[in-house]
Design an enzyme around this catalytic site. Structure first.
Site, mmCIF file in Angstrom:
data_model
loop_
_atom_site.group_PDB
_atom_site.id
_atom_site.type_symbol
_atom_site.label_atom_id
_atom_site.label_comp_id
_atom_site.label_asym_id
_atom_site.label_seq_id
_atom_site.Cartn_x
_atom_site.Cartn_y
_atom_site.Cartn_z
ATOM 1 C CG ASP A 139 19.580 -38.905 -49.952
ATOM 2 O OD1 ASP A 139 20.385 -38.049 -49.588
ATOM 3 O OD2 ASP A 139 18.896 -39.606 -49.168
HETATM 4 C C1 BGC Z 1 16.724 -43.571 -52.246
HETATM 5 C C2 BGC Z 1 16.584 -42.409 -51.293
HETATM 6 C C3 BGC Z 1 17.558 -42.586 -50.162
HETATM 7 C C4 BGC Z 1 18.951 -42.774 -50.718
HETATM 8 C C5 BGC Z 1 20.032 -42.930 -49.669
HETATM 9 C C6 BGC Z 1 18.141 -43.735 -52.667
HETATM 10 O O1 BGC Z 1 18.268 -44.868 -53.453
HETATM 11 O O2 BGC Z 1 15.896 -43.385 -53.347
HETATM 12 O O3 BGC Z 1 15.269 -42.291 -50.845
HETATM 13 O O4 BGC Z 1 17.510 -41.482 -49.319
HETATM 14 O O5 BGC Z 1 19.008 -43.868 -51.575
HETATM 15 O O6 BGC Z 1 19.971 -44.150 -49.025
HETATM 16 C C1 NOJ Z 2 15.133 -40.813 -47.751
HETATM 17 C C2 NOJ Z 2 16.234 -40.301 -46.901
HETATM 18 O O1 NOJ Z 2 16.212 -40.922 -45.622
HETATM 19 C C3 NOJ Z 2 16.133 -38.827 -46.709
HETATM 20 O O2 NOJ Z 2 17.238 -38.370 -45.994
HETATM 21 C C4 NOJ Z 2 16.026 -38.145 -48.049
HETATM 22 O O3 NOJ Z 2 15.852 -36.774 -47.809
HETATM 23 C C5 NOJ Z 2 14.871 -38.677 -48.872
HETATM 24 N N1 NOJ Z 2 15.029 -40.084 -48.994
HETATM 25 C C6 NOJ Z 2 14.774 -38.027 -50.241
HETATM 26 O O4 NOJ Z 2 15.770 -38.460 -51.106
#
Ligand code: BGC
Ligand code: NOJ
Length: 829
Positions: free
Chosen positions: A494
């Site tokens: 993400d």
């Molecule tokens: C986090 C991710 C997460 C994303 C969406 C980011 O700030 O680092 O792990 O999946 O937000 O919520």
């Molecule tokens: C947490 C999110 O829930 C997941 O969808 C994502 O793939 C990972 N973070 C990596 O960014």
């Protein structure tokens, strides 16, 4: 340093000090009603949806950290204490917390008085049962006062912690006997209520928080009523309604008393919301009366110790059955307890809650994730396939007819979340993987014909197969200049946001649309994701297998050609000599290349590329795996990228905003460690696979809990990487795709017991030192008792496989389908 121990025979983790390095929690509830409970009884409850139907209040990011829960207080002649130590934090003479499968037992003892509280949510029941057993272990009679407390949340957890101008004036309760009802907004637009009851007469109550605490300057550690040894019989009218029971108790030496509390939730049909008459003794300030029929029935269900024992036995039996579907006995105790107990348990929790409510997820930020929930199914599907099927249909129904997906949906409404939107490039592929996993587990091909609408065509007649078609072609139809999938807003990571170019605080990296790409549909048509390419080539064969099974040979061949083309494009444009690139950014520059100054190598694409055998004939797989070992491997696992980013790269987005070693910027992201464990096992390197597994599997972190900090029985999303100051420190425990993927990694790749469309593959990839292991696997109605022998001490290679003494060619056990137990013997060599 340890803070407890595993009691495998009871399937419990036993914590022997309340001062764990972080609250160590458990989840109660499996179906509709859920509670989070820490080792000091902190936490909260909700029904179905942690945001929209919150039952008790919890303050995140509080000081001290874990303040607020369901607490019992004892005032024993001026010594005030809680069975779980917090919130008063009086030193206890004895303390123990046992987190088990869907229940938690907290025991405290002070001055000869013992309190043992068992918390659980029974099967098919919308409430938390709390059985308190008080025992006088001293030689003298004891007279003490006993209090309960729960603070109501005004239903919508987001609104509850922001909209004070309204909320401080809406709280309402009713009290009848020993039951306190929470009925805020019930008269008007809600038809649900909550209650907190005890199966005994009480000597007083409080329903107004400030009255219970005695002062707005007091906290939960200092309630005046408890100090006074007497409730104030307060009646909430606005402000913050709570539910507190007060009882005076006298115990002779050796005597015990059991009290059963229930924190319940119920809904009434619109035409049955109100009771016709006001019963005598009912305390209310209203002209109307709540219809309490459902609460009465719920209370009746668990109002004696015998009924509680039966409910607990039913819960235990449910878990014993769930955990008997797949069981192993390997030479490593830690592997056994992860596979047989904790990893499977965590998979149920992630299946139930996706990423919504934990001690790191506030329950208001996220609903069910499209990619998250699909991946959760991979680790859960063998447990209750019918629920997986239902979930798959729910998720697929939020998909759009062009294959695009809403990234999240709310479990209560089952509607795609428009605030987050879509255009995450990996989302559709996980759907193929999870539907295939469901079919492989069950052999239920009928799911493909199930009627599943698209979000943009809710009335249309569409099938699950059509969802897979559009998922697959959503990738094929959205390729960039190198013939690789467009990266869009983000892929699995993400935080790699190649179209965001954000320079203003507060813009969401995932949802902000830079005006630069507005005309192009919101994201760059140049930026490409090598990760999605590799995921496509890994997932694609399952789609082809489905089409072949259906006799759609032409469509299968067409899809296969796309996979072959993607592999070719990846090898031509995305192999960097020793590993695969991560992406091409919106400027057409390589990301994750030797040519980069920072972030030269990334973990994500590598595992799927190896398992898709991209460039295997040129040795790309082994070169890649060696590069990972060389650049990403460290004491506590594999970091996500290396070197970590030390400055903000506007063209990469959120990833470069994290300090080096944390989260997606070179943290040890355990989720994608699993993909490398799978790839190492796939490549036959059982030693490496096991090394990586044992670095991150929670049971292996137990001895260093002082460094790891989070629960030694469940995975967290991340461990501080080698660039972090807190190297080795776990974070974001419980709700992570790591649970499912490590279940896959250990069970299907290392231990090698893997459902396929046409049977059960048994092809382990283990440490050579192992003499072998045994496993029991229930599969499509039969039970397979599997014995693996490894006399030559190899990592991988099935030399001989027999089923009930009969030789089988290859390593797939065909489906017997007779409901019997079958003996599978496998000789490695
Ligand atoms: C986090 C991710 C997460 C994303 C969406 C980011 O700030 O680092 O792990 O999946 O937000 O919520
Ligand atoms: C947490 C999110 O829930 C997941 O969808 C994502 O793939 C990972 N973070 C990596 O960014």
């Amino acid at each position: 340093m340890k803070f407890g121990y595993f009691d495998d025979s009871r399937k419990e983790y036993v914590i022997n000090t309340p001062r764990t390095p972080y609250p160590w929690i458990n989840y109660l509830g499996n179906q509709g009603f859920f509670s989070l409970i820490s080792n000091t009884a902190g936490g909260y409850s909700f029904y179905m949806d942690a945001r929209l139907r919150r039952i008790t209040r919890y303050r995140y990011n509080n000081v001290p950290l874990d303040m607020g829960g369901r607490y019992f207080y004892i005032n024993d002649n001026g010594t005030i204490w809680n069975p779980g130590w917090s919130p008063v934090k009086t030193d206890l003479d004895e303390y123990e917390c046992r987190h088990g499968m869907g229940y938690t037992i907290i025991k405290g003892k002070k001055n000869g008085l013992k309190a043992e509280v068992t918390f659980f949510v029974p099967q098919n029941y919308d409430g938390e049962v709390q059985q308190v057993v008080l025992t006088n272990d001293s030689a003298e009679a004891k007279e003490f006062s006993f209090f309960s407390i729960a603070e109501w949340c005004l239903w919508d957890a987001q609104d509850d912690c922001t909209n004070f101008q309204r909320n401080f004036s809406t709280g309402r309760v009713e009290i009848e006997g020993s039951t306190i009802y929470h009925v805020t907004e019930y008269r008007d637009r809600r038809n649900h209520y909550a209650f907190y009851t005890v199966n005994d007469e009480i000597d007083g109550y409080d329903t107004d928080r400030d009255a219970f605490l005695g002062s707005i300057y007091n906290g939960w550690d200092n309630p005046e009523t408890v100090k006074a040894g007497k409730a104030s019989d307060s009646f909430a009218d606005g402000w913050s309604p709570v539910a507190s029971h007060y009882k005076k108790i006298t115990l002779a030496p050796g005597e015990s008393k059991t009290l059963i509390f229930i924190l319940g939730y119920a809904e009434n049909p619109q035409d049955k919301k109100f009771a016709a008459e006001k019963p005598e003794g009912l305390l209310t300030r209203e002209k109307w009366v709540l219809n309490k029929e459902k609460a009465y029935a719920m209370i009746d269900k668990y109002n004696t110790p015998e009924k509680v024992a039966a409910g607990l036995a039913e819960l235990k039996d449910t878990w014993d059955k769930l955990l008997s579907i797949f069981k192993v006995d390997t030479p490593d105790d830690k592997v056994n307890r992860m596979v047989n107990i904790w990893n499977q348990y965590q998979c149920m929790v992630t299946f139930n809650l996706s990423r919504s409510a934990s001690y790191f997820e506030s329950g208001i930020g996220r609903g069910m994730g499209f990619r998250d929930s699909n991946q959760d199914i991979l680790g859960f599907v063998h447990q209750i396939p019918e629920r997986a099927r239902e979930r798959l249909i729910d998720i697929a129904s939020t998909q759009l007819s062009d294959g695009g997906c809403y990234h999240q949906y709310q479990p209560l409404t089952k509607k795609g979340n428009a605030d987050i939107g879509g255009d995450f490039s990996d989302d559709p592929l996980w759907m193929i993987l999870s539907v295939a996993a469901y079919i492989k587990e069950t052999g239920d091909w009928s799911i493909l014909d199930a009627n599943v609408p698209f979000d943009d065509d809710p009335e249309g007649k569409h099938t699950m197969l059509e969802h897979l078609d559009v998922s697959f072609y959503h990738i094929v139809n959205n390729l960039g200049p190198h013939g690789l999938p467009l990266a869009m807003r983000a892929d699995w990571n993400d935080c790699i946001n190649l179209s965001c170019f954000s320079d203003t605080p507060g813009e969401s990296f995932q949802t902000y649309t830079n005006p630069k790409f507005k005309a192009e549909g919101g994201y760059s048509k140049i930026a490409e994701s090598v990760f999605v390419a590799a995921l496509f080539t890994y997932t694609g064969p399952a789609y082809v297998g489905i089409l072949e099974h259906l006799g759609k040979a032409d469509e299968a061949a067409k899809a296969q050609a796309e996979i072959d083309k993607m592999k070719k494009n990846t090898m031509e444009s995305a192999f960097d000599g020793d590993w695969f690139l991560r992406a091409y950014d919106a400027n057409g520059e390589k990301m994750g290349s030797k040519e980069c100054e920072e972030g030269k190598i990334f973990i994500e694409p590598q595992g799927f590329a190896v398992m898709s055998e991209i460039g295997k004939e040129e040795g790309a797989d082994i070169k890649t795996l060696n590069a990972i070992d060389k650049y990403l491997n460290c004491e506590y696992g594999l970091v996500l990228n290396n070197p970590a980013f030390t400055k903000y790269y506007i063209q990469y987005g959120e990833i470069s905003t994290y300090p080096g070693g944390y989260k997606e910027n070179a943290g040890i992201f355990t989720h994608n460690n699993a993909w490398i464990i799978c790839a190492e096992a796939y490549a036959g390197r059982g030693e490496k696979a096991f090394e990586y597994y044992s670095k991150i599997a929670p049971a292996f972190t137990e001895e260093t809990s002082d460094i790891h900090k989070t629960e030694p029985y469940v995975y967290g999303q991340m461990i501080g990487g080698k660039d972090a100051k807190n190297f080795g420190q776990g974070k974001n425990s419980w709700l992570t795709g790591t649970a499912a993927w490590n279940m896959v990694a250990i069970s299907q790749y290392i231990l090698g017991v893997k459902p396929e469309f046409d049977g059960l593959r048994v092809d382990p990839s283990i440490p050579a030192a192992w003499d072998g292991f045994t496993a029991t696997r229930q599969f499509r109605g039969d039970t397979y008792e599997i014995t693996i022998k490894n006399p030559d001490h190899v990592n991988k290679g099935v030399k001989k496989l027999t089923v009930d003494g009969v030789d089988v060619e290859g390593c797939i056990v065909p489906v017997a389908g007779d409901g019997n137990t079958h003996k599978v013997e496998v000789l490695l060599g």
